[in-house]
Structures are given as C-alpha cells and as structure tokens.
Design an enzyme around this catalytic site. Structure first.
Site: not given
Ligand code: ADP
Length: 165
Positions: A17, A41, A91, A130
C-alpha cells in the site's frame, strides 16, 4: 490542484500500500487515503480508529497526504472531498478481475464523475497483502519485510492484548 482518493481496508497498511501511496503522491498534488469499512470483511484485526491513527502517524510529515475514514461508497467520499479520481493498486491478474468490475461500477454509480487510476506495485511488493501479513504474524514469524516498523509494533501490541483477553 489534482486530488485523488486511495480507498481501502488497510487492515493493516502494508509496504505494498505504501508503495502505491508514494507513487500517487509523486503524480498528484494531494492523496487522500480513505480507510473504509469493507462490509465483506466484517471483523478486522484493527478497528477503523486504530488504522486511521497508524496511517496518520506514518504520514505525519507528508503535507500532501491526508488520512480519513468513512463508510458507504468510495465514489461519494471522492466527490465530497473534491477528488478527481480513485487510485487502486494492482498486483496480479486476480486483482485485475476484481478491480475492472469495481471501476465500472464506480463509474456508473457516480454518473461518470469518478474514474479509477490503477498503479502497479513494484515487484518486491507484488505478493504482499494485509491478509498474508496477519497469517504470518499468527504463525509467530517475522513480518518486518511486509510492514513498516511502526505497524509491526502496533500489531505485536494488539496481538498481546488479544492473548490477554
Ligand atoms: P480492499 O478491501 O478495498 O481491497 P485493501 O486494503 O485490501 O482494500 O487494498 C486497497 C487497494 O490497495 C486495492 O486496490 C488493492 O489491490 C491494493 N493493494 C493491496 N496490497 C497491495 C500491494 N501489495 N501492492 C499494490 N497494491 C496493493
């Protein structure tokens, strides 16, 4: 003045990030990092307030980076804060599938007001997420490759508090 919004869960903020934030802050006049509750989440490692405090501390000396929290649609937060676009980090191909859908929806629900700009993480951050940081910490392994020392320290403290509950 070109201001952009970088929304995400940031639970926790990783070096991946931070690589995106750094690139965006070189390209645009101001970057607003928006820490949002992702309804998919549910329970996080850090609370939203803890994440905001951490990210604010990381960027306290950067005058073109601001940190906010919010709920609801990222496009509404972008419009409210006069941002020209949303920044997302890419990514891999699996990120692409999700991000391409998200940018289309964001464009539609903002009546074409908000576009998305994707930036690519440098290769050393390509596999950092994360969730893997949380998994590695759970295995009692070193996470210093993936997060800033401040984040590492806060994660270790938080984990100790979980263990004492
Ligand atoms: P979200 O819950 O919205 O996916 P995240 O905090 O997981 O929030 O990610 C926010 C944004 O940062 C997303 O665009 C995600 O693809 C991107 N991102 C996450 N990790 C990396 C990384 N290592 N390199 C580049 N971009 C990343």
């Amino acid at each position: 003045m070109t201001r952009v919004l970088y929304p995400g869960s940031f639970d926790p903020i990783t070096k991946g990030h931070m690589n995106i934030v750094e690139q965006a802050s070189e390209l645009f006049d101001e970057v607003i990092i928006a820490i949002l509750q992702n309804p998919l989440k549910k329970s996080g490692f850090f609370t939203i307030e803890e994440r905001v405090a951490i990210v604010k501390e990381l960027y306290q000396r950067m005058n073109n980076i601001r940190v906010i929290s919010g709920s609801g649609a990222a496009v509404d937060i972008a419009i409210l804060n006069d941002c020209k676009a949303i920044i997302r980090g890419l990514r891999s191909l699996s990120d692409y599938d999700y991000e391409v859908q998200l940018q289309q929806i964001n464009k539609e629900i903002s009546n074409n007001q908000i576009n998305t700009i994707c930036l690519f993480a440098d290769k050393e951050y390509q596999f950092v997420s994360s969730s893997t940081v949380k998994e590695v910490l759970g295995l009692d392994k070193d996470i210093s490759r993936y997060v800033d020392p401040l984040v590492q320290e806060r994660m270790l403290t938080k984990r100790r508090s979980f263990n004492n509950e």
